[in-house]
Design a protein around this motif. Structure first.
Motif, PDB file in Angstrom:
ATOM      1  N   ASN A 252       2.738  -1.058  -6.165  1.00  0.00           N
ATOM      2  CA  ASN A 252       1.991  -1.977  -7.017  1.00  0.00           C
ATOM      3  C   ASN A 252       0.485  -1.907  -6.791  1.00  0.00           C
ATOM      4  N   LEU A 253       0.049  -1.249  -5.718  1.00  0.00           N
ATOM      5  CA  LEU A 253      -1.359  -1.246  -5.346  1.00  0.00           C
ATOM      6  C   LEU A 253      -2.139  -0.204  -6.143  1.00  0.00           C
ATOM      7  N   LYS A 254      -3.454  -0.421  -6.251  1.00  0.00           N
ATOM      8  CA  LYS A 254      -4.331   0.450  -7.029  1.00  0.00           C
ATOM      9  C   LYS A 254      -5.202   1.343  -6.145  1.00  0.00           C
ATOM     10  N   SER A 255      -5.522   0.902  -4.940  1.00  0.00           N
ATOM     11  CA  SER A 255      -6.445   1.635  -4.083  1.00  0.00           C
ATOM     12  C   SER A 255      -5.704   2.705  -3.295  1.00  0.00           C
ATOM     13  N   GLU A 256      -6.043   3.956  -3.546  1.00  0.00           N
ATOM     14  CA  GLU A 256      -5.372   5.068  -2.885  1.00  0.00           C
ATOM     15  C   GLU A 256      -5.549   5.054  -1.359  1.00  0.00           C
ATOM     16  N   PRO A 257      -6.751   4.764  -0.820  1.00  0.00           N
ATOM     17  CA  PRO A 257      -6.869   4.716   0.643  1.00  0.00           C
ATOM     18  C   PRO A 257      -5.980   3.665   1.285  1.00  0.00           C
ATOM     19  N   ILE A 258      -5.864   2.489   0.664  1.00  0.00           N
ATOM     20  CA  ILE A 258      -5.014   1.433   1.211  1.00  0.00           C
ATOM     21  C   ILE A 258      -3.546   1.813   1.074  1.00  0.00           C
ATOM     22  N   VAL A 259      -3.186   2.455  -0.034  1.00  0.00           N
ATOM     23  CA  VAL A 259      -1.808   2.940  -0.203  1.00  0.00           C
ATOM     24  C   VAL A 259      -1.459   3.913   0.911  1.00  0.00           C
ATOM     25  N   ARG A 260      -2.397   4.800   1.248  1.00  0.00           N
ATOM     26  CA  ARG A 260      -2.148   5.777   2.305  1.00  0.00           C
ATOM     27  C   ARG A 260      -1.934   5.060   3.657  1.00  0.00           C
ATOM     28  N   GLU A 261      -2.761   4.051   3.943  1.00  0.00           N
ATOM     29  CA  GLU A 261      -2.624   3.308   5.197  1.00  0.00           C
ATOM     30  C   GLU A 261      -1.268   2.593   5.275  1.00  0.00           C
ATOM     31  N   LEU A 262      -0.872   1.964   4.183  1.00  0.00           N
ATOM     32  CA  LEU A 262       0.379   1.212   4.178  1.00  0.00           C
ATOM     33  C   LEU A 262       1.594   2.135   4.205  1.00  0.00           C
ATOM     34  N   THR A 263       1.462   3.308   3.627  1.00  0.00           N
ATOM     35  CA  THR A 263       2.558   4.274   3.688  1.00  0.00           C
ATOM     36  C   THR A 263       2.823   4.700   5.129  1.00  0.00           C
ATOM     37  N   VAL A 264       1.750   4.933   5.898  1.00  0.00           N
ATOM     38  CA  VAL A 264       1.897   5.265   7.315  1.00  0.00           C
ATOM     39  C   VAL A 264       2.534   4.103   8.068  1.00  0.00           C
ATOM     40  N   ALA A 265       2.089   2.867   7.758  1.00  0.00           N
ATOM     41  CA  ALA A 265       2.659   1.684   8.417  1.00  0.00           C
ATOM     42  C   ALA A 265       4.137   1.528   8.078  1.00  0.00           C
ATOM     43  N   LYS A 266       4.499   1.796   6.816  1.00  0.00           N
ATOM     44  CA  LYS A 266       5.907   1.686   6.409  1.00  0.00           C
ATOM     45  C   LYS A 266       6.772   2.684   7.169  1.00  0.00           C
ATOM     46  N   GLU A 267       6.270   3.899   7.347  1.00  0.00           N
ATOM     47  CA  GLU A 267       7.038   4.912   8.086  1.00  0.00           C
ATOM     48  C   GLU A 267       7.241   4.492   9.537  1.00  0.00           C
ATOM     49  N   LYS A 268       6.249   3.850  10.138  1.00  0.00           N
ATOM     50  CA  LYS A 268       6.403   3.355  11.505  1.00  0.00           C
ATOM     51  C   LYS A 268       7.455   2.255  11.570  1.00  0.00           C
ATOM     52  N   ILE A 269       7.464   1.379  10.579  1.00  0.00           N
ATOM     53  CA  ILE A 269       8.459   0.296  10.548  1.00  0.00           C
ATOM     54  C   ILE A 269       9.855   0.867  10.359  1.00  0.00           C
TER      55      ILE A 269
ATOM     56  N   GLY B  73       9.455   0.447  14.381  1.00  0.00           N
ATOM     57  CA  GLY B  73       8.254  -0.231  14.856  1.00  0.00           C
ATOM     58  C   GLY B  73       8.239  -1.696  14.452  1.00  0.00           C
ATOM     59  N   VAL B  74       7.404  -2.473  15.129  1.00  0.00           N
ATOM     60  CA  VAL B  74       7.262  -3.896  14.841  1.00  0.00           C
ATOM     61  C   VAL B  74       6.396  -4.064  13.593  1.00  0.00           C
ATOM     62  N   LEU B  75       6.839  -4.940  12.688  1.00  0.00           N
ATOM     63  CA  LEU B  75       6.155  -5.119  11.398  1.00  0.00           C
ATOM     64  C   LEU B  75       4.700  -5.525  11.590  1.00  0.00           C
ATOM     65  N   SER B  76       4.449  -6.546  12.388  1.00  0.00           N
ATOM     66  CA  SER B  76       3.089  -7.050  12.563  1.00  0.00           C
ATOM     67  C   SER B  76       2.180  -6.004  13.210  1.00  0.00           C
ATOM     68  N   GLU B  77       2.706  -5.250  14.170  1.00  0.00           N
ATOM     69  CA  GLU B  77       1.893  -4.228  14.837  1.00  0.00           C
ATOM     70  C   GLU B  77       1.550  -3.078  13.891  1.00  0.00           C
ATOM     71  N   ALA B  78       2.504  -2.705  13.039  1.00  0.00           N
ATOM     72  CA  ALA B  78       2.247  -1.612  12.092  1.00  0.00           C
ATOM     73  C   ALA B  78       1.239  -2.030  11.027  1.00  0.00           C
ATOM     74  N   LEU B  79       1.371  -3.254  10.497  1.00  0.00           N
ATOM     75  CA  LEU B  79       0.465  -3.715   9.457  1.00  0.00           C
ATOM     76  C   LEU B  79      -0.914  -4.055  10.008  1.00  0.00           C
ATOM     77  N   GLN B  80      -0.996  -4.348  11.299  1.00  0.00           N
ATOM     78  CA  GLN B  80      -2.287  -4.642  11.923  1.00  0.00           C
ATOM     79  C   GLN B  80      -3.228  -3.442  11.864  1.00  0.00           C
ATOM     80  N   GLN B  81      -2.676  -2.252  11.781  1.00  0.00           N
ATOM     81  CA  GLN B  81      -3.479  -1.031  11.771  1.00  0.00           C
ATOM     82  C   GLN B  81      -4.002  -0.679  10.378  1.00  0.00           C
ATOM     83  N   THR B  82      -3.753  -1.542   9.398  1.00  0.00           N
ATOM     84  CA  THR B  82      -4.236  -1.317   8.036  1.00  0.00           C
ATOM     85  C   THR B  82      -5.429  -2.235   7.748  1.00  0.00           C
ATOM     86  N   SER B  83      -6.111  -1.958   6.652  1.00  0.00           N
ATOM     87  CA  SER B  83      -7.284  -2.754   6.277  1.00  0.00           C
ATOM     88  C   SER B  83      -6.907  -4.116   5.715  1.00  0.00           C
TER      89      SER B  83
END
Length: 400
Positions: free
Chosen positions: A293-310, A314-324
């Motif tokens: 649903n997101l429009k910003s490609e850099p943020i999509v890339r960050e969240l995709t990495v976080a999703k793969e860690k989860i 991985g812990v949800l809060s720790e993975a999402l903490q590494q995003t903007s």
């Protein structure tokens, strides 16, 4: 397929009218009979094209929010899904939405599911919308699903309105400033040129003003075409994924604008997650749909990495903490949600707080940019006027 307007009687004898898609008039009559209607008149709709046709040729976010909220109310009242769509189609006069609902209605009458009918229109219904409807069909809770979708679409519509409101005033002031400059150098300064034609020497500022007016009269259309061409080239280059990502990454480095962009993406991401988790979608699937649903490609890339860690445990809060998207305060809320097992409420709370942050940003922007633009316009237009007055005074001094 062309649209056909019709008037008909239903089984209870009530007179009704509407529009229907069909290959020809015989097909329209057959479709009406299939709907157990007695046709009175059927005629093809003529399209008188105008300048504003483009505004009504597609289904807007407001149309989608209207359809979703109305369908939710009808389903809660016990109306069948096919009947509810027909009621909305007859009550909404906009051709684009009426045509869309007619296609969906025909798909349902052929025995297809609602989610399958929505998938045929990917430009209107995104994957998140379709997946939630499919889940609602399986669980028998379509009314609750549409209620949640209607609220989410309302938030998106309000968000778009706030963005437009924040940008409208600066755009108007900027346009007035540019129009004033064109008016001065195309009409006012040329009329004053005769006043200086008999002078052997002119002050530098008067010469600069006359040279600028002469250049504008001779080359201003090259300037206009150059600006339009540059904008067109810029828009065309943004169609490339790499160029678009570079541009979006640049925008995230602009002070002030970065806060607004991250807030809007945080609203989209968290509201979508809250909606899906409440509907019972698993967290990994919900993350995938919310990222889409997101429009910003850099943020999509960050969240995709976080999703793969989860997904790797991985812990949800720790993975999402590494995003903007998630500063420390929102990470602490996520930790509370993980500990309490109430993540949907936490995601909804983060979305609501982000909406408040964005509203505060738009208010500050409007308050700050209003005097700055007035000052900018005063300096540009007022500076030209001052130069004109000084030039007239210098001519009088020389004559004296």
């Amino acid at each position: 397929m062309p649209n056909y307007k019709y008037e008909a009687y239903d089984q209870s004898g009530a007179r009704m009218s509407g529009a229907i898609n069909a290959v020809d008039e015989k097909g329209a009559l057959a479709e009406l009979k299939a709907q157990k209607l007695i046709p009175i008149s059927v005629s093809e709709q003529t399209s008188n094209k105008s300048l504003f046709d483009g505004l009504s040729s597609r289904v807007t976010l407001s149309d989608l929010e209207f359809f979703t909220s109305e369908l939710s109310l009808l389903l809660q009242s016990g109306v069948r899904i096919d009947k509810g769509i027909d009621i909305i189609r007859r009550s909404k006069s906009k051709p684009a939405l009426a045509s869309l609902l007619s296609d969906i209605s025909q798909s349902l009458k052929r025995g297809g599911s609602l989610s399958a009918a929505l998938k045929e229109h990917p430009n209107v219904f995104d994957k998140l919308y379709v997946n939630l409807v499919e889940l609602g069909e399986a669980s028998g809770e379509l009314s609750d699903i549409f209620d949640g979708l209607a609220k989410d679409l309302k938030y998106k519509r309000d968000l778009n309105r706030k963005l437009v409101s924040a940008l409208t005033y600066p755009a108007v002031i900027f346009f007035v400033c540019i129009a004033s400059i064109f008016l001065i150098f195309n009409f006012i300064v040329p009329q004053m040129a005769d006043l200086f034609s008999q002078q052997d020497s002119l002050p530098w500022y008067t010469q600069a003003m006359l040279s600028t007016a002469d250049w504008m009269q001779n080359y201003q259309w090259f300037l206009v075409f150059g600006v339009v061409g540059a904008v067109a080239i810029g828009i065309s280059s943004l169609r490339d994924h790499n160029n678009r990502e570079k541009f979006q990454r640049f925008l995230l480095t602009v002070p002030g604008l970065k806060t607004a962009l991250i807030s809007t993406e945080r609203i989209r991401f968290n509201s979508g997650l809250a909606l899906m988790l409440k509907a019972g979608i698993q967290i990994d699937r919900a993350l995938t749909l919310a990222i889409g649903n997101l429009k910003s490609e850099p943020i999509v890339r960050e969240l995709t990495v976080a999703k793969e860690k989860i997904q790797r445990g991985g812990v949800l809060s720790e993975a999402l903490q590494q995003t903007s998207l998630y500063p420390e305060f929102y990470v602490s809320l996520l930790e509370v949600g993980e500990a309490s097992g109430n993540l949907p409420t936490i995601f909804e709370e983060i979305a609501n707080r982000s909406r408040q942050d964005f509203e505060s940003w738009t208010q500050r922007l409007t308050t700050l940019i209003e005097p700055l633009l007035i000052l900018f316009m005063g300096v540009i237009v007022g500076g030209v006027v001052v130069v004109m007055l000084m030039s007239m005074v210098s001519v009088n001094d020389v004559s004296f």
